[in-house]
Design a protein around this motif. Sequence first.
Motif, PDB file in Angstrom:
ATOM      1  N   TRP A  36       0.699  -1.290  -0.046  1.00 29.82           N
ATOM      2  CA  TRP A  36       0.090  -0.123   0.082  1.00 29.82           C
ATOM      3  C   TRP A  36       0.983   1.381  -0.034  1.00 29.82           C
ATOM      4  O   TRP A  36       1.883   1.169   0.817  1.00 29.82           O
ATOM      5  N   TYR A  37       0.791   2.350  -1.004  1.00 29.54           N
ATOM      6  CA  TYR A  37       1.301   3.435  -1.156  1.00 29.54           C
ATOM      7  C   TYR A  37       0.017   4.600  -0.878  1.00 29.54           C
ATOM      8  O   TYR A  37      -1.042   4.223  -0.828  1.00 29.54           O
ATOM      9  N   LEU A  47       5.475   5.093   0.582  1.00 26.65           N
ATOM     10  CA  LEU A  47       5.109   3.725   0.860  1.00 26.65           C
ATOM     11  C   LEU A  47       4.437   3.643   2.267  1.00 26.65           C
ATOM     12  O   LEU A  47       5.029   4.463   3.284  1.00 26.65           O
ATOM     13  N   VAL A  48       3.416   2.878   2.482  1.00 27.65           N
ATOM     14  CA  VAL A  48       2.612   2.698   3.691  1.00 27.65           C
ATOM     15  C   VAL A  48       3.212   1.214   4.468  1.00 27.65           C
ATOM     16  O   VAL A  48       3.460   1.394   5.243  1.00 27.65           O
ATOM     17  N   ALA A  49       2.923   0.331   3.504  1.00 31.39           N
ATOM     18  CA  ALA A  49       3.343  -0.943   4.127  1.00 31.39           C
ATOM     19  C   ALA A  49       3.477  -1.991   3.001  1.00 31.39           C
ATOM     20  O   ALA A  49       2.679  -1.742   1.919  1.00 31.39           O
ATOM     21  N   THR A  50       3.941  -3.038   3.315  1.00 26.94           N
ATOM     22  CA  THR A  50       4.343  -4.279   2.304  1.00 26.94           C
ATOM     23  C   THR A  50       4.169  -5.559   3.026  1.00 26.94           C
ATOM     24  O   THR A  50       4.367  -5.454   4.240  1.00 26.94           O
ATOM     25  N   ILE A  51       3.934  -6.576   2.253  1.00 26.54           N
ATOM     26  CA  ILE A  51       3.831  -7.911   2.819  1.00 26.54           C
ATOM     27  C   ILE A  51       4.249  -8.672   1.521  1.00 26.54           C
ATOM     28  O   ILE A  51       3.815  -8.769   0.611  1.00 26.54           O
ATOM     29  N   THR A  52       5.210  -9.745   1.920  1.00 31.25           N
ATOM     30  CA  THR A  52       5.763 -10.590   0.877  1.00 31.25           C
ATOM     31  C   THR A  52       4.841 -11.718   1.001  1.00 31.25           C
ATOM     32  O   THR A  52       3.861 -12.050   1.572  1.00 31.25           O
ATOM     33  N   ARG A  53       5.292 -12.682  -0.081  1.00 30.80           N
ATOM     34  CA  ARG A  53       4.522 -14.069  -0.161  1.00 30.80           C
ATOM     35  C   ARG A  53       4.780 -14.713   0.984  1.00 30.80           C
ATOM     36  O   ARG A  53       3.955 -15.678   1.166  1.00 30.80           O
ATOM     37  N   ASP A  54       5.875 -14.604   1.683  1.00 35.72           N
ATOM     38  CA  ASP A  54       6.241 -15.177   2.990  1.00 35.72           C
ATOM     39  C   ASP A  54       5.457 -14.573   4.245  1.00 35.72           C
ATOM     40  O   ASP A  54       5.813 -15.177   5.411  1.00 35.72           O
ATOM     41  N   LEU A  55       4.501 -13.597   3.794  1.00 40.41           N
ATOM     42  CA  LEU A  55       4.031 -12.764   5.085  1.00 40.41           C
ATOM     43  C   LEU A  55       4.851 -12.161   6.022  1.00 40.41           C
ATOM     44  O   LEU A  55       4.327 -11.619   6.903  1.00 40.41           O
ATOM     45  N   SER A  56       6.175 -11.611   5.286  1.00 38.35           N
ATOM     46  CA  SER A  56       6.999 -10.699   5.985  1.00 38.35           C
ATOM     47  C   SER A  56       6.214  -9.299   5.678  1.00 38.35           C
ATOM     48  O   SER A  56       6.035  -9.212   4.732  1.00 38.35           O
ATOM     49  N   THR A  57       6.250  -8.515   6.840  1.00 38.47           N
ATOM     50  CA  THR A  57       5.719  -7.195   6.508  1.00 38.47           C
ATOM     51  C   THR A  57       6.862  -6.187   7.006  1.00 38.47           C
ATOM     52  O   THR A  57       7.687  -6.314   7.634  1.00 38.47           O
ATOM     53  N   ASN A  58       6.359  -5.066   6.383  1.00 39.29           N
ATOM     54  CA  ASN A  58       7.350  -3.487   6.592  1.00 39.29           C
ATOM     55  C   ASN A  58       6.351  -2.500   6.536  1.00 39.29           C
ATOM     56  O   ASN A  58       5.249  -2.635   5.863  1.00 39.29           O
ATOM     57  N   TYR A  59       6.655  -1.549   7.414  1.00 39.28           N
ATOM     58  CA  TYR A  59       5.718  -0.178   7.773  1.00 39.28           C
ATOM     59  C   TYR A  59       6.605   0.991   7.618  1.00 39.28           C
ATOM     60  O   TYR A  59       7.642   0.934   7.985  1.00 39.28           O
ATOM     61  N   ASP A  61       7.481   4.336   9.303  1.00 37.07           N
ATOM     62  CA  ASP A  61       7.508   4.750  10.709  1.00 37.07           C
ATOM     63  C   ASP A  61       6.297   5.475  11.144  1.00 37.07           C
ATOM     64  O   ASP A  61       5.951   5.577  12.076  1.00 37.07           O
ATOM     65  N   SER A  62       5.846   6.154  10.049  1.00 38.20           N
ATOM     66  CA  SER A  62       4.347   7.013  10.432  1.00 38.20           C
ATOM     67  C   SER A  62       3.306   6.300  10.921  1.00 38.20           C
ATOM     68  O   SER A  62       2.257   6.709  11.400  1.00 38.20           O
ATOM     69  N   VAL A  63       3.269   5.095  10.538  1.00 41.41           N
ATOM     70  CA  VAL A  63       2.123   4.304  10.693  1.00 41.41           C
ATOM     71  C   VAL A  63       2.198   3.096  11.364  1.00 41.41           C
ATOM     72  O   VAL A  63       1.296   2.303  11.812  1.00 41.41           O
ATOM     73  N   LYS A  64       3.526   2.667  11.908  1.00 43.27           N
ATOM     74  CA  LYS A  64       3.752   1.635  12.760  1.00 43.27           C
ATOM     75  C   LYS A  64       3.082   1.529  14.165  1.00 43.27           C
ATOM     76  O   LYS A  64       2.818   2.795  14.809  1.00 43.27           O
ATOM     77  N   SER A  84      -6.506   4.410  14.710  1.00 45.36           N
ATOM     78  CA  SER A  84      -5.894   5.734  15.486  1.00 45.36           C
ATOM     79  C   SER A  84      -5.581   6.775  14.195  1.00 45.36           C
ATOM     80  O   SER A  84      -4.556   7.135  14.503  1.00 45.36           O
ATOM     81  N   LEU A  85      -6.569   6.744  13.177  1.00 44.15           N
ATOM     82  CA  LEU A  85      -6.174   7.570  12.299  1.00 44.15           C
ATOM     83  C   LEU A  85      -5.847   9.149  12.539  1.00 44.15           C
ATOM     84  O   LEU A  85      -6.543   9.652  13.437  1.00 44.15           O
ATOM     85  N   LYS A  86      -5.041   9.799  11.931  1.00 44.83           N
ATOM     86  CA  LYS A  86      -4.732  11.141  12.146  1.00 44.83           C
ATOM     87  C   LYS A  86      -5.247  11.798  10.852  1.00 44.83           C
ATOM     88  O   LYS A  86      -5.126  11.255   9.570  1.00 44.83           O
ATOM     89  N   THR A  87      -5.169  13.132  11.060  1.00 55.38           N
ATOM     90  CA  THR A  87      -5.649  14.215   9.745  1.00 55.38           C
ATOM     91  C   THR A  87      -4.351  13.887   8.698  1.00 55.38           C
ATOM     92  O   THR A  87      -4.556  14.071   7.600  1.00 55.38           O
ATOM     93  N   GLU A  88      -3.220  13.667   9.275  1.00 54.41           N
ATOM     94  CA  GLU A  88      -2.008  13.511   8.157  1.00 54.41           C
ATOM     95  C   GLU A  88      -2.089  12.279   7.464  1.00 54.41           C
ATOM     96  O   GLU A  88      -1.131  11.903   6.427  1.00 54.41           O
ATOM     97  N   ASP A  89      -2.936  11.150   7.694  1.00 53.96           N
ATOM     98  CA  ASP A  89      -3.258  10.135   7.018  1.00 53.96           C
ATOM     99  C   ASP A  89      -3.994  10.332   5.882  1.00 53.96           C
ATOM    100  O   ASP A  89      -4.026   9.339   5.076  1.00 53.96           O
ATOM    101  N   THR A  90      -4.712  11.413   5.815  1.00 61.04           N
ATOM    102  CA  THR A  90      -5.579  11.820   4.565  1.00 61.04           C
ATOM    103  C   THR A  90      -4.843  11.822   3.399  1.00 61.04           C
ATOM    104  O   THR A  90      -3.660  12.284   3.138  1.00 61.04           O
TER     105      THR A  90
END
Length: 115
Positions: A36-37, A47-59, A61-64, A84-90
């Motif tokens: 997700w971007y 970049l917001v977050a990624t998930i691999t075929r092996d289910l490894s995830t990466n986020y 810092d702003s959304v961790k 816990s959404l923030k206005t800056e997530d718009t």
Amino acid sequence: QVQLVESGGGLVQAGGSLRLSCAASGSRLWAYAMGWYRQAPEKQRELVATITRDLSTNYADSVKGRFTISRDNAKSTTYLQMNSLKTEDTAVYYCTASNNGRDYWGQGTQVTVSS
């Protein structure tokens, strides 16, 4: 060829939650890394977050600790749970699928967080 369709965006108050979905169609979808971007007005896509075929995830810092990415290969769907959404997530949120140098993007879904 992979096609991606996002849904679940909308208007929510700060502190609220939304769950975005990305429905994929194509072959060998299980092999793709999904992500997700987002792009806010007058800002670069990030970049917001990624998930691999092996289910490894990466986020980012702003959304961790607030966002969770997951995938259901049986349904060919990737999710982004946003708490816990923030206005800056718009932003417009885009789903991506990547494999062997090939990248596919969805059309995006708008998320607006009001104060």
